[in-house]
Each structure stands twice: as C-alpha cells, then as structure tokens.
Design a protein around this motif. Sequence first.
Motif, PDB file in Angstrom:
ATOM      1  N   LEU A 140       0.834  -1.202   0.000  1.00 11.12           N
ATOM      2  CA  LEU A 140       0.000   0.000   0.000  1.00 11.12           C
ATOM      3  C   LEU A 140       0.871   1.255   0.000  1.00 11.12           C
ATOM      4  CD1 LEU A 140      -2.823   1.206   0.085  1.00 11.12           C
ATOM      5  CD2 LEU A 140      -2.720   1.054   2.583  1.00 11.12           C
ATOM      6  N   GLY A 141       1.933   1.261   0.788  1.00 15.96           N
ATOM      7  CA  GLY A 141       2.843   2.405   0.836  1.00 15.96           C
ATOM      8  C   GLY A 141       3.493   2.667  -0.517  1.00 15.96           C
ATOM      9  N   LEU A 142       3.926   1.610  -1.192  1.00 16.74           N
ATOM     10  CA  LEU A 142       4.527   1.763  -2.522  1.00 16.74           C
ATOM     11  C   LEU A 142       3.506   2.284  -3.530  1.00 16.74           C
ATOM     12  CD1 LEU A 142       6.755  -1.461  -2.712  1.00 16.74           C
ATOM     13  CD2 LEU A 142       7.534   0.918  -2.541  1.00 16.74           C
ATOM     14  N   LEU A 143       2.296   1.776  -3.462  1.00 20.59           N
ATOM     15  CA  LEU A 143       1.236   2.220  -4.370  1.00 20.59           C
ATOM     16  C   LEU A 143       0.906   3.698  -4.156  1.00 20.59           C
ATOM     17  CD1 LEU A 143      -0.837   1.417  -6.536  1.00 20.59           C
ATOM     18  CD2 LEU A 143      -2.395   0.811  -4.685  1.00 20.59           C
ATOM     19  N   VAL A 144       0.795   4.120  -2.905  1.00 19.86           N
ATOM     20  CA  VAL A 144       0.498   5.519  -2.591  1.00 19.86           C
ATOM     21  C   VAL A 144       1.641   6.416  -3.045  1.00 19.86           C
ATOM     22  CG1 VAL A 144       0.210   7.155  -0.673  1.00 19.86           C
ATOM     23  CG2 VAL A 144      -1.104   5.026  -0.711  1.00 19.86           C
ATOM     24  N   THR A 145       2.878   6.007  -2.804  1.00 17.19           N
ATOM     25  CA  THR A 145       4.044   6.799  -3.214  1.00 17.19           C
ATOM     26  C   THR A 145       4.103   6.926  -4.733  1.00 17.19           C
ATOM     27  OG1 THR A 145       5.251   6.061  -1.243  1.00 17.19           O
ATOM     28  CG2 THR A 145       6.561   6.963  -3.061  1.00 17.19           C
ATOM     29  N   ALA A 146       3.875   5.840  -5.439  1.00 14.65           N
ATOM     30  CA  ALA A 146       3.890   5.890  -6.910  1.00 14.65           C
ATOM     31  C   ALA A 146       2.768   6.785  -7.431  1.00 14.65           C
ATOM     32  CB  ALA A 146       3.758   4.476  -7.479  1.00 14.65           C
ATOM     33  N   SER A 147       1.586   6.673  -6.848  1.00 15.27           N
ATOM     34  CA  SER A 147       0.457   7.514  -7.271  1.00 15.27           C
ATOM     35  C   SER A 147       0.750   8.986  -7.032  1.00 15.27           C
ATOM     36  CB  SER A 147      -0.811   7.118  -6.522  1.00 15.27           C
ATOM     37  OG  SER A 147      -1.179   5.797  -6.825  1.00 15.27           O
ATOM     38  N   ALA A 148       1.314   9.316  -5.875  1.00 14.15           N
ATOM     39  CA  ALA A 148       1.650  10.704  -5.560  1.00 14.15           C
ATOM     40  C   ALA A 148       2.685  11.250  -6.537  1.00 14.15           C
ATOM     41  CB  ALA A 148       2.147  10.816  -4.127  1.00 14.15           C
ATOM     42  N   ALA A 149       3.662  10.442  -6.879  1.00 14.13           N
ATOM     43  CA  ALA A 149       4.705  10.870  -7.825  1.00 14.13           C
ATOM     44  C   ALA A 149       4.108  11.126  -9.211  1.00 14.13           C
ATOM     45  CB  ALA A 149       5.812   9.826  -7.902  1.00 14.13           C
ATOM     46  N   ILE A 150       3.214  10.266  -9.642  1.00 11.53           N
ATOM     47  CA  ILE A 150       2.560  10.441 -10.948  1.00 11.53           C
ATOM     48  C   ILE A 150       1.716  11.712 -10.952  1.00 11.53           C
ATOM     49  CG2 ILE A 150       0.801   9.486 -12.495  1.00 11.53           C
ATOM     50  CD1 ILE A 150       1.928   6.682 -11.713  1.00 11.53           C
ATOM     51  N   LEU A 151       0.924  11.916  -9.895  1.00  9.61           N
ATOM     52  CA  LEU A 151       0.094  13.123  -9.811  1.00  9.61           C
ATOM     53  C   LEU A 151       0.944  14.399  -9.777  1.00  9.61           C
ATOM     54  CD1 LEU A 151      -2.701  12.033  -7.321  1.00  9.61           C
ATOM     55  CD2 LEU A 151      -2.935  12.502  -9.756  1.00  9.61           C
ATOM     56  N   ALA A 152       2.054  14.382  -9.044  1.00 13.84           N
ATOM     57  CA  ALA A 152       2.941  15.546  -8.993  1.00 13.84           C
ATOM     58  C   ALA A 152       3.534  15.822 -10.371  1.00 13.84           C
ATOM     59  CB  ALA A 152       4.041  15.325  -7.963  1.00 13.84           C
ATOM     60  N   GLY A 153       3.904  14.768 -11.083  1.00 14.24           N
ATOM     61  CA  GLY A 153       4.450  14.935 -12.436  1.00 14.24           C
ATOM     62  C   GLY A 153       3.423  15.529 -13.385  1.00 14.24           C
ATOM     63  N   LYS A 208       0.856  17.381 -12.581  1.00 11.68           N
ATOM     64  CA  LYS A 208       0.637  18.781 -12.173  1.00 11.68           C
ATOM     65  C   LYS A 208       1.746  19.669 -12.730  1.00 11.68           C
ATOM     66  CE  LYS A 208       0.097  21.839  -8.197  1.00 11.68           C
ATOM     67  NZ  LYS A 208       0.742  22.927  -8.871  1.00 11.68           N
ATOM     68  N   ASN A 209       2.984  19.229 -12.605  1.00  8.80           N
ATOM     69  CA  ASN A 209       4.106  20.020 -13.129  1.00  8.80           C
ATOM     70  C   ASN A 209       4.013  20.191 -14.638  1.00  8.80           C
ATOM     71  OD1 ASN A 209       5.301  20.541 -10.677  1.00  8.80           O
ATOM     72  ND2 ASN A 209       6.636  18.748 -10.757  1.00  8.80           N
ATOM     73  N   LEU A 210       3.545  19.179 -15.334  1.00 11.14           N
ATOM     74  CA  LEU A 210       3.411  19.264 -16.786  1.00 11.14           C
ATOM     75  C   LEU A 210       2.277  20.191 -17.223  1.00 11.14           C
ATOM     76  CD1 LEU A 210       3.924  15.547 -17.868  1.00 11.14           C
ATOM     77  CD2 LEU A 210       5.463  17.476 -18.305  1.00 11.14           C
ATOM     78  N   THR A 211       1.232  20.302 -16.412  1.00 12.58           N
ATOM     79  CA  THR A 211       0.061  21.076 -16.816  1.00 12.58           C
ATOM     80  C   THR A 211       0.017  22.495 -16.258  1.00 12.58           C
ATOM     81  OG1 THR A 211      -1.244  20.156 -14.990  1.00 12.58           O
ATOM     82  CG2 THR A 211      -1.364  19.021 -17.123  1.00 12.58           C
ATOM     83  N   ASP A 212       0.793  22.806 -15.229  1.00  8.01           N
ATOM     84  CA  ASP A 212       0.762  24.148 -14.634  1.00  8.01           C
ATOM     85  C   ASP A 212       1.057  25.243 -15.654  1.00  8.01           C
ATOM     86  OD1 ASP A 212      -0.011  23.458 -12.104  1.00  8.01           O
ATOM     87  OD2 ASP A 212       1.998  23.595 -11.208  1.00  8.01           O
ATOM     88  N   GLU A 213       2.120  25.102 -16.405  1.00  5.95           N
ATOM     89  CA  GLU A 213       2.506  26.146 -17.358  1.00  5.95           C
ATOM     90  C   GLU A 213       1.488  26.315 -18.489  1.00  5.95           C
ATOM     91  OE1 GLU A 213       6.247  27.135 -20.202  1.00  5.95           O
ATOM     92  OE2 GLU A 213       6.693  26.321 -18.215  1.00  5.95           O
TER      93      GLU A 213
END
Length: 193
Positions: free
Chosen positions: A12-25, A27-32
């Motif tokens: 579960l910890g690995l899944l949550v960490t991977a999901s958070a990393a994907i969402l952050a990526g 967000k960074n791609l779409t902000d600009e």
Amino acid sequence: MKSTLRNMCLSLGLLVTASAAILAGVKNLTDEPIAEAARKARLQAFTEVLGPFDNNPEDASSVLADGTTVYRATLGNVPAGAAVEITAPQGFSGPFSLMVGFAPDGSVKGYTVLAHSETPGLGAKMGAWFSDPSRPSRSIIGRTPDSGSPLAVSKDGGEVDAITGATITSRAFLQAINKAAEAYRKTQSPTAE
C-alpha cells in the motif's frame, strides 16, 4: 509473496508513493499550459471590453485589498480606460467572475463573463443580456454607475431589466458591475494604490 500485515502495508505504501509521484508529475506538466491559457484568455478579454489600446494592461495593474484587479490601458500614452477583473459576490448557483471595461469617463465600455456556474438558459444569459444594444432597458453599455446612482434591477427601483427568471443572478451581476466601477474610480484618483 505471503499475505502478512507487513507486506500489505509495504504494498500500500509503494502504491500511494507511486500515485503521488505520478500526480505531482502531471501537475508540473500542466501548470505552465494552464497559466498560459489563462493569460491568453485575459488578453482576449482586454480586447473585448476595452477597445483599442497600445500598452500591456497587465504591466499597469493594481490589485486591491479585496482581490479585485484593475488593468489600466493607454493609447498613445493617453489613458484609454481600464479593465476590472472581479468576482461577483453570489449568483444563484455560486460566485462568478467578470472582466468589465470602463472608458476614461467611467462609463461601461463592455464586459465578458470569465467563469460562472449559473443555470443554462437562465442566469447563464448574463453573457449577452446586459449588452444588447437593441434593448436599452437592459443594456449597461454606456452607463456610468456611481456610488450615488448604482445600477440596480427594476424590481429594486433601478433602471435595468433583470434576466427573466433569474433575478438573483441579475442582482449579483449588477452588484459586481457597481463594485468594479468603484474599483475603477479608486485607482483613477491621485492617491491610487
């Protein structure tokens, strides 16, 4: 892999960490691109509500304490009015935002609805309702709202016809226009922010 509490928590910890990393990526791609689209929409709104100008109104802006932004425009180094970006207090379905253009004399040159959640076919008509030149009883174009004579719907003793079936939205719209006019006047004074 054996199904133990430790293994489940680790998975579960690995899944949550991977999901958070994907969402952050993402967000960074779409902000600009989102910021650039908002800037282009604002520039288009300036053109719609102000008419001709030759400066960048974003470079000549003032943000008031309540979050209202006034963008001053010039043409040949002469004031050509201003565009005021404002959020209406509360329409029928929630707040909405407008860009209102003012001539140097304080009269309304135009407006555009930037965002709203009003009812389609009723409150959503505000985008065209208050600017129809063939209907002077409901058009605000050319009117000069001031603190002594604010714009109001005819049901409240004013001179502007409300949108049929959407009096709450009409009241909120006109309150926003009055507030935008006040912001415009504040920034035109010699002691403007």
